[in-house]
Design an enzyme around this catalytic site. Structure first.
Site, PDB file in Angstrom:
ATOM      1  NE  ARG A 255      40.132  43.658  25.854  1.00 32.97           N
ATOM      2  CZ  ARG A 255      39.373  43.830  25.073  1.00 32.97           C
ATOM      3  NH1 ARG A 255      39.073  44.496  24.085  1.00 32.97           N
ATOM      4  NH2 ARG A 255      38.210  42.837  25.223  1.00 32.97           N
TER       5      ARG A 255
ATOM      6  CG  HIS B  54      40.425  35.547  43.015  1.00 33.72           C
ATOM      7  ND1 HIS B  54      41.778  35.148  42.964  1.00 33.72           N
ATOM      8  CD2 HIS B  54      40.232  36.017  44.086  1.00 33.72           C
ATOM      9  CE1 HIS B  54      42.304  35.349  43.889  1.00 33.72           C
ATOM     10  NE2 HIS B  54      41.480  36.071  44.570  1.00 33.72           N
TER      11      HIS B  54
ATOM     12  CE1 TYR C 247      35.527  41.914  28.865  1.00 37.26           C
ATOM     13  CE2 TYR C 247      33.215  42.131  29.682  1.00 37.26           C
ATOM     14  CZ  TYR C 247      34.425  42.405  28.669  1.00 37.26           C
ATOM     15  OH  TYR C 247      34.105  43.432  27.624  1.00 37.26           O
TER      16      TYR C 247
END
Length: 160
Positions: free
Chosen positions: A121, A150, A153
């Site tokens: 995003r 995996h 962030y």
């Protein structure tokens, strides 16, 4: 904000018939929704429960599997989208977006594998031939050939 009128199925069916004449393949038109200003290239296959909203352009020979939602986005040729959401984004050639993924306000390069359950995003740019798995990426640039698979962030950064 655009709110589609799902009650007017007749217009959606007319649009799908027009697109079929141009080589688009619909598996089940009764359970698919395509808005009037959408452009879809020849050879693209669209499965049931796919919604393509206004302002979207889908390239040639793409596959939109059940549950795909495309909103004001551009998908280049040979893009595959499983049960995923793409909002105001660009997806380049031969990229696959797997189920549960959301791509919003971003660009994904060619020959990438996104998902499952990726969240991309806020003006993120993903380079060519990247693999992004169960990862959230926001306001970042991911260079070509990078893998983030995996539970990661990545925010406000540049990788690869």
């Amino acid at each position: 904000m655009h709110i589609p009128d799902f009650r007017d199925k007749k217009l959606a069916l007319q649009k799908m018939e027009e697109l079929e004449k141009q080589g688009v393949i619909f598996i089940d038109k009764e359970n698919t929704y395509i808005e009037q200003d959408v452009e879809i290239g020849a050879g693209t296959i669209i499965y049931p429960t796919v919604f393509v909203y206004h302002g979207s352009t889908i390239g040639e020979e793409c596959v939109l599997f059940p549950g795909a939602r495309i909103f004001q986005s551009v998908l280049a040729n040979l893009v595959i989208v499983h049960d995923a959401r793409i909002v105001r984004s660009r997806i380049l050639n031969e990229t696959e977006v797997d189920m549960g993924s959301l791509i919003k306000d971003s660009t994904v390069g060619g020959k990438c594998k996104i998902g499952p359950n990726a969240y991309i995003r806020d003006n993120t740019i993903i380079g060519d031939e990247c693999e992004i798995g169960i990862t959230e990426v926001t306001r970042s640039t991911i260079g070509a050939h990078t893998k983030a698979k995996h539970g990661r962030y990545i925010g406000d950064g540049e990788i690869g």
